[in-house]
Enzyme design. Sequence first.
Site, PDB file in Angstrom:
ATOM      1  N   MET A   1      33.349  33.408  72.971  1.00  0.00           N
ATOM      2  CA  MET A   1      33.770  34.746  72.743  1.00  0.00           C
ATOM      3  C   MET A   1      32.666  35.642  72.618  1.00  0.00           C
ATOM      4  O   MET A   1      31.621  35.418  71.539  1.00  0.00           O
ATOM      5  CB  MET A   1      34.793  34.716  71.577  1.00  0.00           C
ATOM      6  N   CYS A   2      32.754  37.086  72.856  1.00  0.00           N
ATOM      7  CA  CYS A   2      31.725  38.017  72.361  1.00  0.00           C
ATOM      8  C   CYS A   2      32.589  39.225  72.133  1.00  0.00           C
ATOM      9  O   CYS A   2      33.733  39.033  71.568  1.00  0.00           O
ATOM     10  CB  CYS A   2      30.774  38.296  73.744  1.00  0.00           C
ATOM     11  N   TYR A   3      31.971  40.415  72.385  1.00  0.00           N
ATOM     12  CA  TYR A   3      32.883  41.544  71.936  1.00  0.00           C
ATOM     13  C   TYR A   3      33.949  41.898  72.690  1.00  0.00           C
ATOM     14  O   TYR A   3      35.173  42.231  72.367  1.00  0.00           O
ATOM     15  CB  TYR A   3      31.972  42.752  71.826  1.00  0.00           C
TER      16      TYR A   3
END
Length: 109
Positions: free
Chosen positions: A64-66
């Site tokens: 997961m990132c932004y």
Amino acid sequence: MEQFETIAVAQAQQMLAQGQALLLDIRDAQSYAAGHVPGALHLTDATLPALMRQHDGVQPVMVMCYHGNSSRGAAQYLLHQGFDEVYSIDGGFDAWQRAYPEEVARGGD
């Protein structure tokens, strides 16, 4: 799995709730501390070696990132490091926070 798969936050939430996958959050420390998915591991350059030593590569991993863009590169990297099943979460933490606002932890862990 030769290539990572992109999954929706609903599928990621279900996999996490059922203990089917490890969630890795690759956002910066300040963003992670401001809010992250409970149980997510904060993956940084500093924590990567420990993950590589402790993880057998068999358990599925979700990245997961932004917004779901940077996680694609990280997912591909993890595949090349020997992880068998890797997913990039479409929409990233932004989508998670909109879909599951009650499932957001604050601070570091």
